[in-house]
Design a protein around this motif. Structure first.
Motif, mmCIF file in Angstrom:
data_model
loop_
_atom_site.group_PDB
_atom_site.id
_atom_site.type_symbol
_atom_site.label_atom_id
_atom_site.label_comp_id
_atom_site.label_asym_id
_atom_site.label_seq_id
_atom_site.Cartn_x
_atom_site.Cartn_y
_atom_site.Cartn_z
ATOM 1 N N MET A 166 -71.633 -22.338 34.925
ATOM 2 C CA MET A 166 -71.690 -23.682 35.472
ATOM 3 C C MET A 166 -70.404 -24.430 35.173
ATOM 4 S SD MET A 166 -74.478 -23.668 37.016
ATOM 5 C CE MET A 166 -74.438 -25.389 37.500
ATOM 6 N N PRO A 167 -69.938 -25.259 36.114
ATOM 7 C CA PRO A 167 -68.707 -26.025 35.893
ATOM 8 C C PRO A 167 -68.886 -27.107 34.838
ATOM 9 C CG PRO A 167 -69.756 -26.706 37.939
ATOM 10 C CD PRO A 167 -70.537 -25.528 37.440
ATOM 11 N N VAL A 168 -67.779 -27.652 34.390
ATOM 12 C CA VAL A 168 -67.778 -28.687 33.367
ATOM 13 C C VAL A 168 -67.123 -29.933 33.944
ATOM 14 C CG1 VAL A 168 -66.971 -29.349 31.067
ATOM 15 C CG2 VAL A 168 -67.656 -26.974 31.525
ATOM 16 N N GLY A 169 -67.809 -31.076 33.887
ATOM 17 C CA GLY A 169 -67.243 -32.325 34.381
ATOM 18 C C GLY A 169 -67.918 -32.784 35.653
ATOM 19 N N ALA A 170 -67.688 -34.056 35.996
ATOM 20 C CA ALA A 170 -68.331 -34.654 37.172
ATOM 21 C C ALA A 170 -67.684 -34.171 38.463
ATOM 22 C CB ALA A 170 -68.257 -36.187 37.069
ATOM 23 N N ALA A 171 -66.351 -34.095 38.476
ATOM 24 C CA ALA A 171 -65.659 -33.728 39.718
ATOM 25 C C ALA A 171 -66.073 -32.356 40.224
ATOM 26 C CB ALA A 171 -64.146 -33.793 39.521
ATOM 27 N N PRO A 172 -66.154 -31.307 39.374
ATOM 28 C CA PRO A 172 -66.566 -29.997 39.896
ATOM 29 C C PRO A 172 -67.946 -30.026 40.530
ATOM 30 C CG PRO A 172 -65.580 -29.777 37.741
ATOM 31 C CD PRO A 172 -65.757 -31.226 37.971
ATOM 32 N N TYR A 173 -68.907 -30.749 39.895
ATOM 33 C CA TYR A 173 -70.248 -30.812 40.487
ATOM 34 C C TYR A 173 -70.194 -31.504 41.843
ATOM 35 C CZ TYR A 173 -72.927 -29.002 36.562
ATOM 36 O OH TYR A 173 -73.469 -28.183 35.610
ATOM 37 N N TYR A 174 -69.463 -32.607 41.902
ATOM 38 C CA TYR A 174 -69.408 -33.381 43.140
ATOM 39 C C TYR A 174 -68.779 -32.575 44.264
ATOM 40 C CZ TYR A 174 -68.347 -37.203 46.371
ATOM 41 O OH TYR A 174 -68.254 -37.991 47.491
ATOM 42 N N LEU A 175 -67.602 -32.008 43.992
ATOM 43 C CA LEU A 175 -66.872 -31.301 45.045
ATOM 44 C C LEU A 175 -67.516 -29.968 45.410
ATOM 45 C CD1 LEU A 175 -63.214 -32.075 43.943
ATOM 46 C CD2 LEU A 175 -64.463 -33.050 45.874
#
Length: 710
Positions: A140-149
């Protein structure tokens, strides 16, 4: 000559002459056929082997240049893109847009949708490839930007996985989507044009992949703290971030890459520099399919001259292949059966089957790959990775950043198949030739038997002492010539004996020219180590003054003719006075009187010889119109004389008397005779001498000397 009667008869031979001749001829014929066949076979084999090796070497060098050219091309393309204003502007603006999204928070619903997508889509693919189910949290990605994009460009992307890159604007109204709609079509077209599997941009500050063309699960993840922090792409970003050089290129070797379903991926990066500062890294994701296509020639092995078993393959420093072996593509079942037959583990075979490729999973550790990875080019016959004898050509590749070796090979059985056919043909032809040889040998043995018997009888009579014997000459072939030669031999014996006697006389005369007659007689009598001491003799040395300068402009043959004429006159004078010439060395002449036969007036004779030498030299100089003079030194005393040498005899003298006579010459005056006290005391009443006083003599100090008044 009288013949000698020989009693008794020879014992009958166990083998007749005809049988022996037949056996010899048949054996020689068989040997000739065998040698010819064997030599022809091995020469043909060597020629074929050389041709195969040359072809393999040419194929390997061609493949090596193609692979190296491929990497040079993509390096140039990547370097050009990374320095373009579009990529620099895109990197700078994407960094700002991603930072804005990262500072914002992603809703729990959006995060859950991304997590569900990973569980439903990504995790099953990874499980099939790796053969085990990893924890979804590990990817799983880390941070808000990876989840959003990732939600807008992967999860909610209306296009299937293979066509995600067709989405230009996610329609979410963000600054990132606005920028993506501007730059993505251009960068996507550039990646397709140069043949990159994926083109990505990394932010060196945060380590995020702020842009990718393919939109795989590495999109916007952090290469510093994210799930791919230990991957090859993270290593490329870390290296290029430290290199503010627009020409720098960072290359990482192929390795399984999870976002690409574990496929072997290599990464090449170039720094993106804005006002002298590295703000990002442009990364080309390289699939091994392009390399594999180059090495395998588009899998057209037969069209490229590799026959049924030939191929070329790449191996990395870990001895794992970087291109697929031929059998893997042509006959998958045979490929796995061969792997099993050479002892490949079931785990390795299962891994190749799961990943669907032998690249980075099949190990080839042979003499060829060991040498090539060690930087050595070569050719030879080896045991290949399939466990069969193989002709191979190997060598390293010149690609900065990776250590690869390329091997071109073909099975020995296929390479030497024409030799097997040649061997069969040689056996048939050799058998027929042997039959012809046997038949010919039988006929020759019978045809030659009669003349040989007569010749044998004649030889026996000759051996018994009948030198007047002869044999009839019945044919004109070699046997007839042999009979004729035998008859001539008897006739020539007498003539040759006469010739031998004449030669002996000539040799004796030659020996007398080299040695005194008494010494020569002693040497012919078998005496060895001839050495005698003489209590009183007189020795003379003569040397032409300035001979080298006088003859420097004369041709060599004129120099020899000039010296020969002078020394021949000296020899005549010596013979007339009973003096022994010892030797000449260059333009020096040495003589002695009083040995080997003692004479009472040896000093007088030698002084007269010296006087003649002075006059002879003057006459010779006038005849040749050369201003030449001579020095003569004379001394009397005891000497040791003897013969030295084995192949070339020489009669020589030793002792202080000889040395002092030589010093009298070298320290004398041109056109004069210089003598020692020993000579002076003997001849002062017969000749007029002028004292020179004590002169310096090397090795003797001061020595009295006198000059003969001429």
């Amino acid at each position: 000559m009288s013949s000698t009667h020989v009693t008794g008869s020879p014992r009958p031979a166990r083998w007749g002459l005809a049988a022996k001749l037949f056996t010899i001829l048949a054996l020689l014929g068989a040997i000739a056929v065998l040698v010819t066949g064997v030599l022809g076979y091995f020469r043909a084999r060597d020629a074929l082997e050389k041709a195969v090796f040359d072809q393999l070497m040419a194929a390997r060098q061609t493949k090596s240049r193609q692979v190296e050219t491929y990497f040079r091309t993509i390096q140039a393309d990547l370097r050009l893109l990374s320095t373009s204003k579009m990529v620099v502007d895109a990197t700078r603006e994407f960094r700002i847009a991603v930072d804005q999204l990262d500072r914002a928070s992603a809703s729990p619903e959006l995060r859950q949708k991304v997590s569900d997508w990973y569980a439903d889509n990504f995790l099953p693919r990874i499980t099939r490839v790796f053969g085990r189910e990893p924890a979804v949290a590990d990817y799983m990605p880390v941070g808000a930007a990876p989840y959003y994009l990732q939600y807008h460009y992967i999860v909610a992307n209306p296009h299937p996985k293979e066509r995600r890159k067709l989405l230009d604007d996610a329609g979410d109204g963000s600054d990132y989507s606005r920028l993506h709609a501007v730059y993505h079509p251009v960068i996507r077209a550039a990646a397709a044009t140069v043949g990159f599997f994926d083109l990505m941009v990394a932010d060196v500050k945060s380590g995020r992949l702020i842009y990718t063309v393919e939109k795989e699960v590495d999109f916007t993840t952090s290469l510093q703290i994210g799930p791919y922090r230990n991957s090859s792409v993270a290593e490329v970003v870390a290296r290029c971030a430290l290199s503010p050089d627009r020409s720098a290129i960072c290359l990482e070797d192929f390795a399984p890459y999870a976002p690409s379903n574990g496929a072997p991926i290599a990464f090449m990066g170039a720094p993106v520099i804005d006002q002298g500062v590295v703000i990002g890294v442009l990364i080309a994701q390289l699939s091994n399919e392009e390399i594999d296509n180059v090495v395998t020639g588009g899998r057209r092995w037969r069209q490229e001259g590799f026959g049924n078993t030939g191929e070329a393959y790449l191996v990395g420093p870990d001895y794992l292949v970087r291109s697929g072996p031929r059998t893997f593509y042509e006959d998958r079942e045979k490929y796995f059966a061969e792997l099993k037959s050479v002892g490949t583990s079931d785990e390795e075979i299962a891994t190749i089957q799961r990943y669907g490729t032998p690249v980075l999973h099949q190990r080839i550790d042979t003499r060829a790959t060991q040498a090539a990875l060690g930087g050595v080019e070569g050719t030879g016959e080896i045991i290949g990775y399939r466990g069969v004898p193989t002709l191979a050509s190997w060598g390293p590749l010149a690609i900065p950043g990776v250590t690869w070796a390329l091997v071109a090979k073909i099975d020995s059985a296929e390479a030497f198949a024409p030799i097997a056919q040649l061997r069969q043909n040689l056996l048939v032809v050799g058998g027929l030739a042997l039959l012809v040889v046997v038949a010919t040998a039988a006929w020759l043995s019978r045809a030659m038997l009669g003349p040989l018997r007569e010749l044998t009888a004649g030889v026996m009579r000759f051996a018994a002492g009948d030198y007047g014997t002869s044999v009839p000459v019945r044919t004109r072939d070699e046997i007839g010539q042999l009979c004729s030669a035998f008859n001539s031999m008897v006739k020539d014996l007498h003539e040759k004996n006469i010739v031998i006697e004449n030669k002996n006389r000539e040799n004796e005369a030659l020996l007398l020219n080299v040695l005194p007659a008494p010494i020569a007689n002693r040497l012919r009598g078998g005496e060895e180590g001839i050495a005698d001491g003489f209590a009183e003799v007189t020795v003379a040395f003569a040397d032409i003054v300035g001979f080298t300068a006088l003859t420097s402009e004369m041709p060599p043959h004129e120099v020899v003719t000039f010296l020969n004429g002078l020394f021949t006159r000296f020899d005549a004078a010596a013979q007339d006075l009973g003096i022994e010439k010892i030797k000449t060395v260059g333009d020096a002449y040495m003589a002695v009187c009083g040995l080997p036969v003692p004479v009472p007036n040896h000093a007088e004779r030698m002084v007269r010889m010296a006087i003649r030498m002075i006059h002879i030299t003057r006459e010779h100089a006038m005849e040749h119109k050369i201003p030449m003079k001579i020095r003569v030194g004379v001394n009397s005393g005891p000497v040791v004389a003897g013969v030295i040498g084995k192949s070339k005899y020489i009669y020589d003298l030793w002792g202080d008397t000889v040395n002092l006579a030589s010093r009298m010459e070298s320290g004398g005056i041109a056109d004069s005779v210089q003598v020692t006290r020993a000579v002076y005391e003997q001849l002062k009443d017969q000749f007029v001498f002028e004292p020179r006083g004590a002169i310096e003599v090397r090795g003797k100090g001061k020595v009295e000397a006198w000059l003969l008044r001429l």
